[in-house]
Design an enzyme around this catalytic site. Sequence first.
Site, mmCIF file in Angstrom:
data_model
loop_
_atom_site.group_PDB
_atom_site.id
_atom_site.type_symbol
_atom_site.label_atom_id
_atom_site.label_comp_id
_atom_site.label_asym_id
_atom_site.label_seq_id
_atom_site.Cartn_x
_atom_site.Cartn_y
_atom_site.Cartn_z
ATOM 1 N N ASP A 109 0.952 -1.205 0.014
ATOM 2 C CA ASP A 109 -0.149 -0.053 -0.098
ATOM 3 C C ASP A 109 0.928 1.248 0.009
ATOM 4 O OD1 ASP A 109 -2.369 1.656 0.260
ATOM 5 O OD2 ASP A 109 -2.650 1.274 2.435
ATOM 6 N N VAL A 113 -9.384 -4.198 0.200
ATOM 7 C CA VAL A 113 -9.737 -5.507 -0.089
ATOM 8 C C VAL A 113 -9.677 -6.507 1.206
ATOM 9 C CG1 VAL A 113 -8.893 -7.511 -1.427
ATOM 10 C CG2 VAL A 113 -8.602 -5.035 -2.049
HETATM 11 P P1 IMP Z 1 1.624 -0.363 4.054
HETATM 12 O O1 IMP Z 1 2.573 -0.592 4.906
HETATM 13 O O2 IMP Z 1 1.043 1.199 3.912
HETATM 14 O O3 IMP Z 1 2.381 -0.805 2.525
HETATM 15 O O4 IMP Z 1 0.496 -1.447 4.084
HETATM 16 C C1 IMP Z 1 0.638 -2.591 4.226
HETATM 17 C C2 IMP Z 1 -0.217 -3.155 5.167
HETATM 18 O O5 IMP Z 1 -1.363 -2.541 5.460
HETATM 19 C C3 IMP Z 1 -0.359 -4.681 4.818
HETATM 20 O O6 IMP Z 1 0.417 -5.750 5.360
HETATM 21 C C4 IMP Z 1 -2.157 -4.889 5.283
HETATM 22 O O7 IMP Z 1 -1.982 -5.462 6.569
HETATM 23 C C5 IMP Z 1 -2.728 -3.534 5.459
HETATM 24 N N1 IMP Z 1 -3.436 -3.221 4.462
HETATM 25 C C6 IMP Z 1 -3.398 -2.004 3.371
HETATM 26 N N2 IMP Z 1 -4.227 -2.044 2.535
HETATM 27 C C7 IMP Z 1 -5.297 -3.033 2.950
HETATM 28 C C8 IMP Z 1 -6.613 -3.565 2.315
HETATM 29 O O8 IMP Z 1 -6.947 -3.154 1.398
HETATM 30 N N3 IMP Z 1 -7.077 -4.689 3.075
HETATM 31 C C9 IMP Z 1 -6.384 -5.225 4.052
HETATM 32 N N4 IMP Z 1 -5.173 -4.683 4.566
HETATM 33 C C10 IMP Z 1 -4.499 -3.629 4.058
#
Ligand code: IMP
Length: 177
Positions: free
Chosen positions: A96, A146
Amino acid sequence: MKILLTEQQIQEGISRLAAELNTDYQQRPITFIAVMTGSLVMLADLIRRLEMPIRVSLIQASSYRGGTQSGDLWLDDRAMLDITGRDCLLVDDIFDTGKTLAKVTERLQSMNPASIRSIVLLYKEGQQRYPIEPDYHVFRIPNEFVVGYGLDYQDLYRNLPYGGVMEEDDLAAHASS
Ligand code: IMP
Ligand code: MG
């Protein structure tokens, strides 16, 4: 719930990824590092399609929720194998902002592996805020929330075999369940 990825699409995607890894790594041993908990379903399907020797290690990444520090990430590496000199593949459910991948990679680098590459099931387009990219992703998706196939909303829905989108009605139904 609106379905974004069917069970069949996901299974075909995992098979494509496995074929790519079998080609790229041949018989080189891989140590998988699964970011708990979202990557577990994918990990279980993926490693059964791989032909090289495999180790599995776990690392827990949790975001602080509710407080003012909501952006901070907490890592628990007590269940890690010794990865010194190993070729490692980090697996997470979704890319994300990139924070999780950036922070976990930084922690693993300090453990002196031979190499670290990364895999995510879903690559959320346009959200990236860290200078890091996963080496492999299975699907690119728009910016929607999602659940299923490992991904949760408030720790539920990980067991759905498909990828669904949580919309207004679903959030209301969740709240009353
Ligand atoms: P980042 O650290 O912002 O890249 O986000 C990654 C983490 O956020 C993932 O390991 C997920 O646990 C959570 N996450 C981000 N988007 C979603 C989503 O659409 N559904 C469920 N979990 C999400
Ligand atoms: Mg997660």
